[in-house]
Design a protein around this motif. Structure first.
Motif, PDB file in Angstrom:
ATOM      1  N   GLU A  35       0.874  -1.065  -0.009  1.00  0.00           N
ATOM      2  CA  GLU A  35       0.008   0.099  -0.025  1.00  0.00           C
ATOM      3  C   GLU A  35       0.792   1.354  -0.037  1.00  0.00           C
ATOM      4  OE1 GLU A  35      -3.417   2.366  -0.169  1.00  0.00           O
ATOM      5  OE2 GLU A  35      -3.333   0.169  -0.241  1.00  0.00           O
ATOM      6  N   ILE A  36       1.986   1.138   0.701  1.00  0.00           N
ATOM      7  CA  ILE A  36       2.884   2.496   1.034  1.00  0.00           C
ATOM      8  C   ILE A  36       3.472   2.698  -0.313  1.00  0.00           C
ATOM      9  CG2 ILE A  36       5.023   3.347   1.973  1.00  0.00           C
ATOM     10  CD1 ILE A  36       3.861   1.969   4.657  1.00  0.00           C
ATOM     11  N   SER A  37       4.190   1.381  -0.969  1.00  0.00           N
ATOM     12  CA  SER A  37       5.073   1.567  -2.080  1.00  0.00           C
ATOM     13  C   SER A  37       4.275   1.891  -3.288  1.00  0.00           C
ATOM     14  CB  SER A  37       5.712   0.288  -2.288  1.00  0.00           C
ATOM     15  OG  SER A  37       4.967  -0.907  -2.431  1.00  0.00           O
ATOM     16  N   SER A  38       2.888   1.514  -3.379  1.00  0.00           N
ATOM     17  CA  SER A  38       2.054   1.914  -4.699  1.00  0.00           C
ATOM     18  C   SER A  38       1.908   3.517  -4.543  1.00  0.00           C
ATOM     19  CB  SER A  38       0.793   1.194  -4.501  1.00  0.00           C
ATOM     20  OG  SER A  38      -0.218   1.712  -3.466  1.00  0.00           O
ATOM     21  N   GLY A  39       2.018   4.188  -3.576  1.00  0.00           N
ATOM     22  CA  GLY A  39       1.972   5.717  -3.454  1.00  0.00           C
ATOM     23  C   GLY A  39       3.082   6.411  -3.712  1.00  0.00           C
ATOM     24  N   LEU A  40       4.266   5.632  -3.878  1.00  0.00           N
ATOM     25  CA  LEU A  40       5.806   6.471  -3.737  1.00  0.00           C
ATOM     26  C   LEU A  40       6.201   6.321  -5.421  1.00  0.00           C
ATOM     27  CD1 LEU A  40       7.237   4.852  -0.702  1.00  0.00           C
ATOM     28  CD2 LEU A  40       6.289   7.366  -1.138  1.00  0.00           C
ATOM     29  N   ARG A  41       6.560   7.395  -6.042  1.00  0.00           N
ATOM     30  CA  ARG A  41       7.116   7.258  -7.211  1.00  0.00           C
ATOM     31  C   ARG A  41       8.771   6.991  -7.502  1.00  0.00           C
ATOM     32  NH1 ARG A  41       5.186  11.555 -10.485  1.00  0.00           N
ATOM     33  NH2 ARG A  41       4.731  12.668  -8.778  1.00  0.00           N
ATOM     34  N   CYS A  42       8.803   6.216  -8.526  1.00  0.00           N
ATOM     35  CA  CYS A  42      10.070   5.383  -8.863  1.00  0.00           C
ATOM     36  C   CYS A  42      11.056   6.930  -9.547  1.00  0.00           C
ATOM     37  CB  CYS A  42      10.249   4.768  -9.874  1.00  0.00           C
ATOM     38  SG  CYS A  42      11.685   4.046 -10.529  1.00  0.00           S
ATOM     39  N   LEU A  43      12.093   7.395  -8.564  1.00  0.00           N
ATOM     40  CA  LEU A  43      12.851   8.661  -9.073  1.00  0.00           C
ATOM     41  C   LEU A  43      13.377   8.298 -10.677  1.00  0.00           C
ATOM     42  CD1 LEU A  43      13.989   9.445  -5.666  1.00  0.00           C
ATOM     43  CD2 LEU A  43      11.888  10.536  -6.845  1.00  0.00           C
ATOM     44  N   VAL A  44      13.620   7.259 -10.755  1.00  0.00           N
ATOM     45  CA  VAL A  44      14.281   7.015 -12.285  1.00  0.00           C
ATOM     46  C   VAL A  44      13.127   6.776 -13.246  1.00  0.00           C
ATOM     47  CG1 VAL A  44      15.430   4.986 -13.575  1.00  0.00           C
ATOM     48  CG2 VAL A  44      15.952   5.603 -11.191  1.00  0.00           C
ATOM     49  N   CYS A  45      11.974   6.103 -13.061  1.00  0.00           N
ATOM     50  CA  CYS A  45      11.240   5.889 -14.116  1.00  0.00           C
ATOM     51  C   CYS A  45      10.040   6.954 -14.225  1.00  0.00           C
ATOM     52  CB  CYS A  45      10.349   4.599 -13.824  1.00  0.00           C
ATOM     53  SG  CYS A  45      11.216   3.274 -13.581  1.00  0.00           S
ATOM     54  N   ARG A  46      10.018   8.115 -13.295  1.00  0.00           N
ATOM     55  CA  ARG A  46       9.020   9.190 -13.390  1.00  0.00           C
ATOM     56  C   ARG A  46       7.548   8.603 -12.766  1.00  0.00           C
ATOM     57  NH1 ARG A  46      12.273  13.761 -15.029  1.00  0.00           N
ATOM     58  NH2 ARG A  46      14.351  12.619 -14.617  1.00  0.00           N
ATOM     59  N   ASN A  47       6.755   8.311 -13.770  1.00  0.00           N
ATOM     60  CA  ASN A  47       5.498   8.160 -13.344  1.00  0.00           C
ATOM     61  C   ASN A  47       5.095   6.548 -13.074  1.00  0.00           C
ATOM     62  OD1 ASN A  47       4.760  10.837 -13.073  1.00  0.00           O
ATOM     63  ND2 ASN A  47       4.176  10.978 -15.352  1.00  0.00           N
ATOM     64  N   GLU A  48       5.861   5.929 -12.441  1.00  0.00           N
ATOM     65  CA  GLU A  48       5.685   4.701 -12.091  1.00  0.00           C
ATOM     66  C   GLU A  48       5.840   4.463 -10.568  1.00  0.00           C
ATOM     67  OE1 GLU A  48       6.585   1.053 -15.313  1.00  0.00           O
ATOM     68  OE2 GLU A  48       8.276   1.765 -13.764  1.00  0.00           O
ATOM     69  N   SER A  49       5.281   3.637  -9.954  1.00  0.00           N
ATOM     70  CA  SER A  49       5.204   3.492  -8.510  1.00  0.00           C
ATOM     71  C   SER A  49       6.528   2.695  -8.286  1.00  0.00           C
ATOM     72  CB  SER A  49       4.168   2.651  -7.605  1.00  0.00           C
ATOM     73  OG  SER A  49       4.101   1.450  -8.270  1.00  0.00           O
ATOM     74  N   ILE A  50       7.024   2.738  -7.163  1.00  0.00           N
ATOM     75  CA  ILE A  50       8.222   1.751  -6.824  1.00  0.00           C
ATOM     76  C   ILE A  50       7.960   0.426  -6.980  1.00  0.00           C
ATOM     77  CG2 ILE A  50       9.435   3.532  -5.687  1.00  0.00           C
ATOM     78  CD1 ILE A  50       8.649   2.153  -2.962  1.00  0.00           C
ATOM     79  N   ASP A  51       6.598   0.049  -6.901  1.00  0.00           N
ATOM     80  CA  ASP A  51       6.041  -1.278  -6.578  1.00  0.00           C
ATOM     81  C   ASP A  51       6.064  -1.860  -8.199  1.00  0.00           C
ATOM     82  OD1 ASP A  51       5.341  -3.168  -4.993  1.00  0.00           O
ATOM     83  OD2 ASP A  51       3.050  -2.665  -4.987  1.00  0.00           O
ATOM     84  N   ASP A  52       5.961  -1.073  -9.191  1.00  0.00           N
ATOM     85  CA  ASP A  52       5.942  -1.602 -10.659  1.00  0.00           C
ATOM     86  C   ASP A  52       7.211  -1.383 -11.375  1.00  0.00           C
ATOM     87  OD1 ASP A  52       3.139  -1.706 -10.273  1.00  0.00           O
ATOM     88  OD2 ASP A  52       2.709   0.365 -10.922  1.00  0.00           O
ATOM     89  N   SER A  53       8.193  -0.675 -10.591  1.00  0.00           N
ATOM     90  CA  SER A  53       9.530  -0.352 -11.626  1.00  0.00           C
ATOM     91  C   SER A  53      10.418  -1.412 -11.292  1.00  0.00           C
ATOM     92  CB  SER A  53       9.780   1.088 -11.067  1.00  0.00           C
ATOM     93  OG  SER A  53      11.121   1.169 -11.400  1.00  0.00           O
ATOM     94  N   ASN A  54      11.215  -1.522 -12.096  1.00  0.00           N
ATOM     95  CA  ASN A  54      12.376  -2.476 -12.096  1.00  0.00           C
ATOM     96  C   ASN A  54      13.784  -1.978 -11.839  1.00  0.00           C
ATOM     97  OD1 ASN A  54      11.089  -5.076 -12.514  1.00  0.00           O
ATOM     98  ND2 ASN A  54      10.903  -4.650 -14.794  1.00  0.00           N
ATOM     99  N   ALA A  55      13.617  -0.714 -11.493  1.00  0.00           N
ATOM    100  CA  ALA A  55      14.994   0.052 -11.593  1.00  0.00           C
ATOM    101  C   ALA A  55      15.465  -0.304 -10.061  1.00  0.00           C
ATOM    102  CB  ALA A  55      14.701   1.568 -11.622  1.00  0.00           C
ATOM    103  N   ALA A  56      16.935   0.103 -10.011  1.00  0.00           N
ATOM    104  CA  ALA A  56      17.814  -0.319  -8.996  1.00  0.00           C
ATOM    105  C   ALA A  56      17.106   0.571  -7.781  1.00  0.00           C
ATOM    106  CB  ALA A  56      18.983  -0.246  -9.138  1.00  0.00           C
ATOM    107  N   LEU A  57      16.920   1.840  -8.044  1.00  0.00           N
ATOM    108  CA  LEU A  57      16.639   2.679  -6.892  1.00  0.00           C
ATOM    109  C   LEU A  57      15.262   2.353  -6.442  1.00  0.00           C
ATOM    110  CD1 LEU A  57      17.051   5.357  -5.276  1.00  0.00           C
ATOM    111  CD2 LEU A  57      16.201   6.702  -6.948  1.00  0.00           C
ATOM    112  N   ALA A  58      14.377   1.676  -7.328  1.00  0.00           N
ATOM    113  CA  ALA A  58      12.859   1.478  -6.918  1.00  0.00           C
ATOM    114  C   ALA A  58      13.129   0.165  -5.809  1.00  0.00           C
ATOM    115  CB  ALA A  58      12.118   1.276  -7.848  1.00  0.00           C
ATOM    116  N   HIS A  59      14.040  -0.636  -6.253  1.00  0.00           N
ATOM    117  CA  HIS A  59      14.158  -1.844  -5.284  1.00  0.00           C
ATOM    118  C   HIS A  59      14.832  -1.462  -4.040  1.00  0.00           C
ATOM    119  CE1 HIS A  59      15.955  -5.733  -3.908  1.00  0.00           C
ATOM    120  NE2 HIS A  59      17.213  -4.950  -3.880  1.00  0.00           N
ATOM    121  N   ASP A  60      15.832  -0.444  -3.996  1.00  0.00           N
ATOM    122  CA  ASP A  60      16.219   0.175  -2.738  1.00  0.00           C
ATOM    123  C   ASP A  60      15.088   0.540  -1.769  1.00  0.00           C
ATOM    124  OD1 ASP A  60      18.690  -0.726  -3.584  1.00  0.00           O
ATOM    125  OD2 ASP A  60      19.242   1.163  -4.295  1.00  0.00           O
TER     126      ASP A  60
END
Length: 150
Positions: A35-60
């Motif tokens: 729930e928390i991660s679905s509301g947080l933006r991946c700073l690499v992918c811009r308009n993707e949540s960290i839950d949906d992103s495969n970027a290393a920063l999203a993993h972190d």
């Protein structure tokens, strides 16, 4: 044919980037983390949540959210920790306060201003008198008949 349909159904299902090694053993904590991660933006992918992103920063960030939950933080404390660390931009839906208030109000304000200008233009245009006469003179009418009759 059944295999093809099953494959298409699997491909159409939503895919999350959360890896099995990131998941928490406690289903309640994992649900809170999702729930928390679905509301947080991946700073690499811009308009993707960290839950949906495969970027290393999203993993972190996903690991950080889960670590903070394991440490006993509430959902609000986890979000506040990440916002303090990465700034307000990390929120997919920024709070309606301070500097973001102008961004929230800019869209509706521009829509109202554009509608007002369009209304004023159409009203002024409807009330305006034409620059030239609407009817043809006798000479113009005769010339038109000559052209049309061929």
């Amino acid at each position: 044919m059944r295999r093809l349909i099953a494959l298409l159904c699997l491909l159409a299902a939503p895919v999350f980037a959360v890896q099995p090694d990131e998941m928490l053993d406690d289903p309640a904590l994992e649900a809170r983390a999702r729930e928390i991660s679905s509301g947080l933006r991946c700073l690499v992918c811009r308009n993707e949540s960290i839950d949906d992103s495969n970027a290393a920063l999203a993993h972190d960030l996903r690991v950080l959210v889960r670590d903070r939950l394991l440490a006993g933080d509430s959902d609000a404390e986890v979000v506040a920790f990440i916002v303090d660390r990465y700034g307000e931009y990390v929120l997919l839906n920024p709070r309606m306060e301070g500097s973001t208030l102008a961004l929230w109000l800019a869209g509706p304000l521009m829509l109202l201003l554009g509608g007002g200008f369009a209304f004023a233009y159409l009203r002024r245009r409807a009330g305006a008198t034409p620059d030239r006469a609407e009817t043809l003179s006798e000479a113009e009418e005769a010339r038109l008949h000559d052209i049309l009759d061929g």
